[in-house]
Design an enzyme around this catalytic site. Structure first.
Site, short mmCIF file in Angstrom:
data_model
loop_
_atom_site.label_atom_id
_atom_site.label_comp_id
_atom_site.label_asym_id
_atom_site.label_seq_id
_atom_site.Cartn_x
_atom_site.Cartn_y
_atom_site.Cartn_z
N ASN A 10 0.86 -1.19 0.00
CA ASN A 10 0.00 0.00 0.00
C ASN A 10 0.90 1.24 0.00
O ASN A 10 1.49 1.58 1.02
CB ASN A 10 -0.89 -0.03 1.24
CG ASN A 10 -1.74 1.21 1.37
OD1 ASN A 10 -1.88 2.00 0.43
ND2 ASN A 10 -2.32 1.41 2.55
N LYS A 12 -0.02 4.24 -0.27
CA LYS A 12 -0.74 5.40 0.28
C LYS A 12 -0.55 6.61 -0.65
O LYS A 12 -0.45 6.42 -1.85
CB LYS A 12 -0.28 5.71 1.71
CG LYS A 12 -0.23 4.46 2.58
CD LYS A 12 -0.06 4.78 4.02
CE LYS A 12 0.18 3.49 4.80
NZ LYS A 12 -0.04 3.63 6.21
N HIS A 94 -9.48 0.73 4.86
CA HIS A 94 -8.22 1.05 5.55
C HIS A 94 -8.51 2.02 6.70
O HIS A 94 -9.35 2.91 6.58
CB HIS A 94 -7.22 1.67 4.57
CG HIS A 94 -5.84 1.72 5.12
ND1 HIS A 94 -5.45 2.68 6.02
CD2 HIS A 94 -4.77 0.91 4.95
CE1 HIS A 94 -4.19 2.46 6.36
NE2 HIS A 94 -3.75 1.39 5.73
N GLU A 96 -7.00 4.50 7.78
CA GLU A 96 -6.82 5.93 7.48
C GLU A 96 -8.09 6.50 6.85
O GLU A 96 -8.46 7.65 7.07
CB GLU A 96 -5.59 6.13 6.59
CG GLU A 96 -4.31 5.99 7.40
CD GLU A 96 -3.12 5.46 6.63
OE1 GLU A 96 -3.14 5.48 5.38
OE2 GLU A 96 -2.17 5.02 7.29
N GLU A 164 -5.25 -5.11 10.63
CA GLU A 164 -4.26 -4.06 10.83
C GLU A 164 -4.57 -3.26 12.10
O GLU A 164 -5.40 -2.34 12.07
CB GLU A 164 -4.28 -3.09 9.64
CG GLU A 164 -3.99 -3.74 8.32
CD GLU A 164 -3.43 -2.74 7.32
OE1 GLU A 164 -2.34 -2.99 6.82
OE2 GLU A 164 -4.07 -1.71 7.07
N GLY A 170 2.29 2.32 10.66
CA GLY A 170 3.20 3.45 10.47
C GLY A 170 3.88 3.92 11.74
O GLY A 170 4.46 5.00 11.78
N SER A 210 3.47 -1.98 10.43
CA SER A 210 4.92 -1.91 10.64
C SER A 210 5.65 -3.21 10.30
O SER A 210 6.64 -3.56 10.96
CB SER A 210 5.23 -1.46 12.08
OG SER A 210 4.73 -0.15 12.28
C1 PEP Z 1 -0.82 0.09 5.94
O1 PEP Z 1 -0.96 1.27 5.73
O2 PEP Z 1 -1.64 -0.73 5.48
C2 PEP Z 1 0.31 -0.34 6.76
C3 PEP Z 1 0.31 -1.53 7.28
O3 PEP Z 1 1.32 0.59 6.95
P1 PEP Z 1 2.78 0.34 7.62
O4 PEP Z 1 3.30 -0.97 7.05
O5 PEP Z 1 3.58 1.51 7.19
O6 PEP Z 1 2.57 0.25 9.08
#
Ligand code: PEP
Length: 247
Positions: A10, A12, A94, A96, A164, A170, A210
């Site tokens: 992803n 983003k 997601h 976000e 997630e 992040g 992460s």
């Molecule tokens: C994501 O945005 O789906 C995600 C898991 O981000 P990160 O790996 O940067 O934590």
């Protein structure tokens, strides 16, 4: 039954024509686990560029879809339009989008149905906040998010679930293997009860939050972790090591 290992990237709202071409070139030239399914999700503006340059066998996902096929919906893109452009997947739900853009469970479910009806496969995200984890409500929160989809979609063969935890996205704070496996097992149990035994057996459940080239190996060994949705690390060359975590 063995479920095919799945890795989503992803991007983003990151990247440029130049940097995305470099990421694609790196993937095209890399030795990737032939048993892994790989799907990358650049910003909408770069979907066609990515599809055009990415080698066959690697797929492209949108990061969002609207829940109508066409019409007066300024700024939105439909599943039908994505399919028409060779885009076969979309990420939905997601955190976000749920938090910053205030998408609720019902809207995510409606978009999931529209995406599948329009011919796409869906990476459906779910996850709890830190407060919800500390209150012990993780599984309730996650299954409520999934239930909204199950109310509208009966066939889960086009859905990959991405668990997630919001506190891990992040932040550099990855869930422990035990924390992740526990929630994945609960999601699989929920699928068995609320969707079908077949869905429980076949649905890939990804971990996201992460993930990097150092922690992916241990996570990939867990019985109910079938791959990863990767944010930040999908922009880096080490994404290849995450794709190969199960090989
Ligand atoms: C994501 O945005 O789906 C995600 C898991 O981000 P990160 O790996 O940067 O934590």
């Amino acid at each position: 039954m063995a479920r095919q290992f799945f890795i989503g990237g992803n991007f983003k709202m990151n990247g440029s024509i130049e940097s995305i071409k470099k990421i694609v070139e790196n993937l095209n030239n890399a030795k990737l686990d032939p048993n892994a399914e790989v799907v990358i999700a650049p910003p909408a503006l770069y979907l066609l560029l990515t599809r055009e340059h990415l080698r066959k066998g690697l797929e492209v996902a949108a990061q969002n879809v609207y829940d109508k096929p066409n019409g007066a919906f300024t700024g939105e893109i439909s599943a039908e339009q994505l399919k028409d452009s060779g885009i076969t997947w979309t990420i939905l739900g997601h955190s976000e989008r749920r938090t910053i853009l205030q998408e609720d469970d019902a809207f995510v479910a409606s978009k999931t149905k529209a995406a599948i009806d329009g011919g796409l496969s869906v990476i459906l995200c779910c996850g709890e906040s830190l407060e919800e984890r500390e209150a012990g409500t993780t599984v309730d929160v996650v299954t409520k998010q999934l239930k909204a989809v199950a109310d509208k979609v009966k066939d889960w063969s086009k859905i990959v679930v991405a668990y997630e935890p919001i506190w891990a996205i992040g932040t550099g704070k990855v869930a422990t293997t035990e924390q992740a496996q526990e929630v994945h097992a609960a999601i699989r149990e929920w699928l068995k009860k609320e969707v079908s035994s077949e869905a429980a057996e076949k649905t890939r459940i990804l971990y996201g939050g992460s993930v990097n080239e150092k922690n992916c190996g241990e996570l990939a060994k867990q019985a109910d972790i079938d791959g990863f949705l990767v944010g930040g690390a999908s922009l880096k060359p080490a994404f290849v090591d995450i794709i190969n975590a199960n090989s």
